[in-house]
Design an enzyme around this catalytic site. Structure first.
Site, mmCIF file in Angstrom:
data_model
loop_
_atom_site.group_PDB
_atom_site.id
_atom_site.type_symbol
_atom_site.label_atom_id
_atom_site.label_comp_id
_atom_site.label_asym_id
_atom_site.label_seq_id
_atom_site.Cartn_x
_atom_site.Cartn_y
_atom_site.Cartn_z
ATOM 1 N N ASP A 157 -68.844 38.862 -73.054
ATOM 2 C CA ASP A 157 -69.401 40.144 -72.458
ATOM 3 C C ASP A 157 -68.735 41.342 -73.391
ATOM 4 O O ASP A 157 -67.785 41.809 -73.495
ATOM 5 C CB ASP A 157 -68.695 40.405 -71.033
ATOM 6 C CG ASP A 157 -69.503 41.544 -70.485
ATOM 7 O OD1 ASP A 157 -70.175 42.510 -71.223
ATOM 8 O OD2 ASP A 157 -69.265 41.761 -69.244
ATOM 9 N N GLY A 158 -70.007 41.743 -74.247
ATOM 10 C CA GLY A 158 -69.613 42.877 -75.215
ATOM 11 C C GLY A 158 -69.431 44.124 -74.395
ATOM 12 O O GLY A 158 -68.613 45.095 -75.084
ATOM 13 N N ASP A 168 -77.062 45.772 -81.435
ATOM 14 C CA ASP A 168 -78.122 44.981 -82.088
ATOM 15 C C ASP A 168 -78.603 44.238 -80.623
ATOM 16 O O ASP A 168 -78.225 42.846 -80.643
ATOM 17 C CB ASP A 168 -77.405 44.326 -83.103
ATOM 18 C CG ASP A 168 -78.854 43.405 -83.629
ATOM 19 O OD1 ASP A 168 -79.926 43.385 -83.122
ATOM 20 O OD2 ASP A 168 -78.493 42.616 -84.544
ATOM 21 N N SER A 169 -79.243 44.534 -79.711
ATOM 22 C CA SER A 169 -79.314 43.880 -78.383
ATOM 23 C C SER A 169 -80.982 43.445 -78.237
ATOM 24 O O SER A 169 -81.693 43.857 -78.962
ATOM 25 C CB SER A 169 -79.002 44.967 -77.272
ATOM 26 O OG SER A 169 -79.938 45.917 -77.256
ATOM 27 N N THR A 170 -81.007 42.862 -77.524
ATOM 28 C CA THR A 170 -82.482 42.308 -76.664
ATOM 29 C C THR A 170 -82.649 43.526 -75.935
ATOM 30 O O THR A 170 -82.167 44.548 -75.880
ATOM 31 C CB THR A 170 -82.365 41.128 -76.112
ATOM 32 O OG1 THR A 170 -81.201 41.074 -75.063
ATOM 33 C CG2 THR A 170 -81.848 40.018 -76.837
#
Length: 295
Positions: free
Chosen positions: A142-143, A161-163
């Site tokens: 979990d970032g 840099d996520s979805t």
């Protein structure tokens, strides 16, 4: 015009009433990870393509546009970036671009789904060529929690840099998360978030909300840069940079112009042009611009 058959992969953007299709040679892999369905296709003209839960993440042909613009503008805006965090970025393309900067001493990539990275190493090995760099470090989990546990002021740059803001990535588009990033950044720290297409119609623009939430989280400056991205909805994408104290209209142009590594899209001229905000985007963000003049 004839209809499409089973030799095509199509992503449908129901909210926009549009779709984008690729003629494919076949599906080469598909699996259900603990978090999402990951599919890999071999296309006729875009190389390999990764889709997550039916949404295109990247293709061999055009991923350099996104990865270069997520990494180089923010790194050349910071005066001396040494420690960088990437939240998400499981395909490792952004990591590769960050590690092109010799001055960067340490990079952490926090990706929730380890299978995205493992499949990228197999099907997109060119993106993972820097994974063995001694400066590269990986955390799979979990970032959001990882950033909360980071020592205050540790990082110079954080790249989100996520979805899209659904499922596991939803919490990465919030004021609270931006505030946690603020605490993890040093005095001159910068954060950048992918903020989807400026042409997407939504009840409230993701881009405008990002600016509002960044300001509420304590950042004094924010700036959206736009760039082409053919495989994403509308073919146009954006990233939004936030600075604790650093103005974002200027960057290390001389360093960008004499960078000792190759790029396919990013340049000092491209960076300078991306800083120009079109009037319609100024309206979305809520910026003032002179009528009939340059904004």
């Amino acid at each position: 015009m004839s209809g499409l058959d089973d030799n095509w992969f199509t992503e449908v953007y129901a909210e926009e009433s549009i779709a984008f299709s690729f003629r494919i040679k076949g599906k080469v892999h598909e699996e259900q990870s603990p978090y999402q369905t990951i599919s890999i296709y071999e296309t006729e003209t875009f190389g390999y393509l990764m889709a997550i839960d039916g949404c295109v993440m990247l293709s061999t042909r055009d991923n350099f546009l996104y990865h270069e613009m997520m990494a180089h503008p923010v790194l050349f805006t910071h005066r001396n970036p040494k420690r960088v965090a990437i939240i998400g970025g499981g395909d490792c393309g952004t990591l590769r671009e960050v590690l092109r900067h010799d001055g960067v001493e340490e990079v952490w990539q926090a990706e929730i789904d380890q299978r995205v990275t493992e499949l990228s190493e197999k099907w997109f090995p060119e993106l993972c060529e820097a994974n063995e760099d001694p400066r590269a470090n990986f955390f799979f989990g979990d970032g959001i929690k990882w950033i909360q546990d980071t020592d205050p002021g540790y990082f110079d740059v954080i790249i989100i840099d996520s979805t899209d803001p659904v499922g596991p990535a939803e919490g990465l588009f919030t004021k609270d998360f931006y505030r946690d990033c603020y605490m993890a950044l040093g005095e001159n720290g910068l954060m950048v978030q992918q903020t989807e297409s400026p042409l997407m119609e939504r009840p409230k623009s993701i881009i405008r909300k990002a600016h509002e939430d960044m300001k509420a989280a304590g950042y004094h400056h924010s700036k959206t840069l736009v760039f082409p991205q053919p495989v994403y909805p509308t073919g146009w994408w954006s990233c939004t940079i936030a600075g604790k104290v650093t103005p974002l209209e200027h960057f290390r142009e001389a360093d960008a112009g004499t960078r000792p590594f190759p790029t396919r899209y990013y340049s000092a001229d491209v960076h300078r042009g991306a800083l120009a905000t079109p009037p319609f985007l100024q309206d979305i963000i809520g910026e003032d611009h002179p009528v009939g003049g340059e904004g």
